[in-house]
Design an enzyme around this catalytic site. Structure first.
Site, mmCIF file in Angstrom:
data_model
loop_
_atom_site.group_PDB
_atom_site.id
_atom_site.type_symbol
_atom_site.label_atom_id
_atom_site.label_comp_id
_atom_site.label_asym_id
_atom_site.label_seq_id
_atom_site.Cartn_x
_atom_site.Cartn_y
_atom_site.Cartn_z
ATOM 1 N N TYR A 149 0.884 -1.170 0.000
ATOM 2 C CA TYR A 149 0.000 0.000 0.000
ATOM 3 C C TYR A 149 0.918 1.214 0.000
ATOM 4 C CZ TYR A 149 -4.020 -2.920 1.313
ATOM 5 O OH TYR A 149 -5.029 -3.852 1.335
ATOM 6 N N PRO B 212 -12.375 0.126 -1.040
ATOM 7 C CA PRO B 212 -11.620 -1.132 -1.038
ATOM 8 C C PRO B 212 -10.290 -1.107 -0.284
ATOM 9 C CG PRO B 212 -11.483 -0.067 -3.177
ATOM 10 C CD PRO B 212 -12.445 0.741 -2.376
ATOM 11 N N LYS C 116 -12.269 -5.098 2.859
ATOM 12 C CA LYS C 116 -13.298 -5.610 3.774
ATOM 13 C C LYS C 116 -14.579 -6.097 3.090
ATOM 14 C CE LYS C 116 -11.302 -5.358 7.640
ATOM 15 N NZ LYS C 116 -10.502 -6.540 7.337
#
Ligand code: APR
Ligand code: PHB
Length: 393
Positions: A203, A295, A299
């Site tokens: 990320y 997103p 989850k």
């Protein structure tokens, strides 16, 4: 006109509807699943890909994890990137739990195959569905296809037909409260034929916008770029996509994502949405029909599984003990966990994305928060325990 009877009528054959039908079957409760699209559409549509520890346990307990156990990729952490430097969040070390990368369409294939081999009644391309007598004792689902009309009478209806389905809109607006937030960006996602060159998801915070490095299998990578909400895909050639991915994901240690043939391109909107309550008369909403998360926290599919876990439990108590308590509490039980997942998804989104209207103060605060999460064991543990999934009970 043909008439059918079942205990639970389920609208939608996504993860929520299929899993519910399977869990009910295991408890001896009959259901009919009505799905608007073709089986191949449900099985091939590429969507979410990360299963919480909690969801993996649920699939295992339900006996539908054979292929997941074989092909799912166990991830013991993720990497957060800031200024080209990666910082690992070690889930197992912090929580004792991992997540599993396994595409939603693979879960859907496994559940469809299990339901069919158990003699389940799944009706694909069912036609136009409408819900009736939701507040009475005998609700029904009307299904119209060309000149044919089927009426499915049931004790309960489960609205598992996703965000654009008809279940939620069958409830009078006065009976629902809507909580909604849209974000001023979207994700441009690609699926690439390239072996993952990194073990875990990245990320990445970047001054040009967020980027995510993910994967689906030992051959396929999944990558996303933050973009404008109304971005025109036609303006994104394969070369432009790879160049932007290299810029945003490039690490100071020289790592870059490996390129490969782009198999699919798409846009994912970013929205937080919840309706309350999840119940109207004998209709129960589950999954995307009731809530949407951005997103970033991975989850969506997991929340769908949690809802149907609670619904199957509640229906079991009703049929076995004639006890309505859990059905009455269904909405409140789900919402308590849903809001925690909403909070987490909003927080991950705020932590990592570029907000055009952010003030210089906001930007400094965001960097400080990332530095805190990547340097404090307490903060990293909070991220980890939410990412691997809060307990169900
Ligand atoms: N009649 C019958 N079926 C319908 C109707 C309708 N009117 N409208 C929609 N459907 C079907 C869709 O074709 C789809 O197969 O309902 C199904 C809903 O499935 P999902 O959208 O996958 O929703 P859900 O099962 O709640 O799973 C949530 O989906 O969006 C992702 O990230 C999200 O992973 C999460 C998951
Ligand atoms: C994906 O692989 O599609 C994916 C992974 C993690 C996310 C969102 C999507 O947070």
């Amino acid at each position: 006109m043909a008439k059918f009877e079942t205990q639970v009528g389920i609208v939608g054959a996504g993860p929520a509807g299929l899993m519910l039908s399977h869990l009910l079957h295991q408890q001896g409760i009959a259901s009919i699943v009505l799905e608007a699209k073709q089986r191949s559409y449900c099985e091939e549509r590429v969507r979410a890909g990360v299963l919480e520890h909690t969801s993996v346990e649920m699939l295992r307990d339900a006996g539908v994890a054979k292929r997941l156990n074989r092909e799912g990729l166990r991830h013991e952490g993720i990497e957060l990137g800031l200024g080209g430097q990666l910082h690992r969040i070690p889930f197992v070390e912090l929580t004792g739990k991992a997540v599993t990368v396994y595409g939603q369409q693979e879960v859907v294939k496994d559940l469809i195959s299990q339901r069919l081999s158990d003699g389940g009644d799944l009706r694909f391309e069912c036609g136009e569905v409408s819900l009736h007598d939701l507040e009475g004792d005998c609700p029904s689902i009307r299904v119209e296809k060309e000149a044919n009309v089927d009426i499915v009478s049931c004790d309960y209806i489960a609205g598992c037909d996703g965000f654009h389905g008809i279940s939620r809109s069958s409830i009078p607006p006065r009976a629902l409260t809507v909580y909604d937030r849209t974000y001023p960006f979207a994700w441009l996602g690609i699926l690439a034929e390239a072996a993952p060159s990194r073990e875990e998801l990245i990320y990445m915070h970047h001054e040009r916008g967020f980027a995510l490095y993910s994967m689906r299998s030992p051959r396929i990578t999944r990558l996303y770029l933050q973009c404008k909400p109304d971005e025109d895909l036609a303006e994104w050639s394969d070369d432009r996509i790879w160049s932007e991915l290299h810029t945003r994901l490039g690490c100071s240690d020289g790592w870059r994502p490996t390129e490969g043939k782009i198999l699919q391109k798409g846009m994912t909107g970013m929205r937080s949405f919840v309706v309350e309550p999840l119940k109207f008369g004998r209709l129960f909403l589950a999954g995307d029909a009731a809530h949407i998360v951005p997103p970033t926290g991975a989850k969506g599919m997991n929340l769908a599984f949690a809802d149907v876990h609670y619904l199957a439990e509640a229906l079991r108590e009703k049929y076995r003990d004639n006890n309505d308590a859990k059905l009455d509490a269904y909405s409140a039980t789900c919402l308590s966990r849903i809001w925690k997942a909403q909070r987490f998804s909003w927080w991950m989104t705020s932590l990592l994305h570029l907000f055009d209207d952010a003030s210089p103060f906001d930007r400094k605060r965001q960097i400080a928060e990332l530095e805190y999460v990547t340097s404090s064991r307490a903060a990293a543990t909070s991220l980890a325990e939410n990412y691997v999934g809060l307990p169900l009970d």
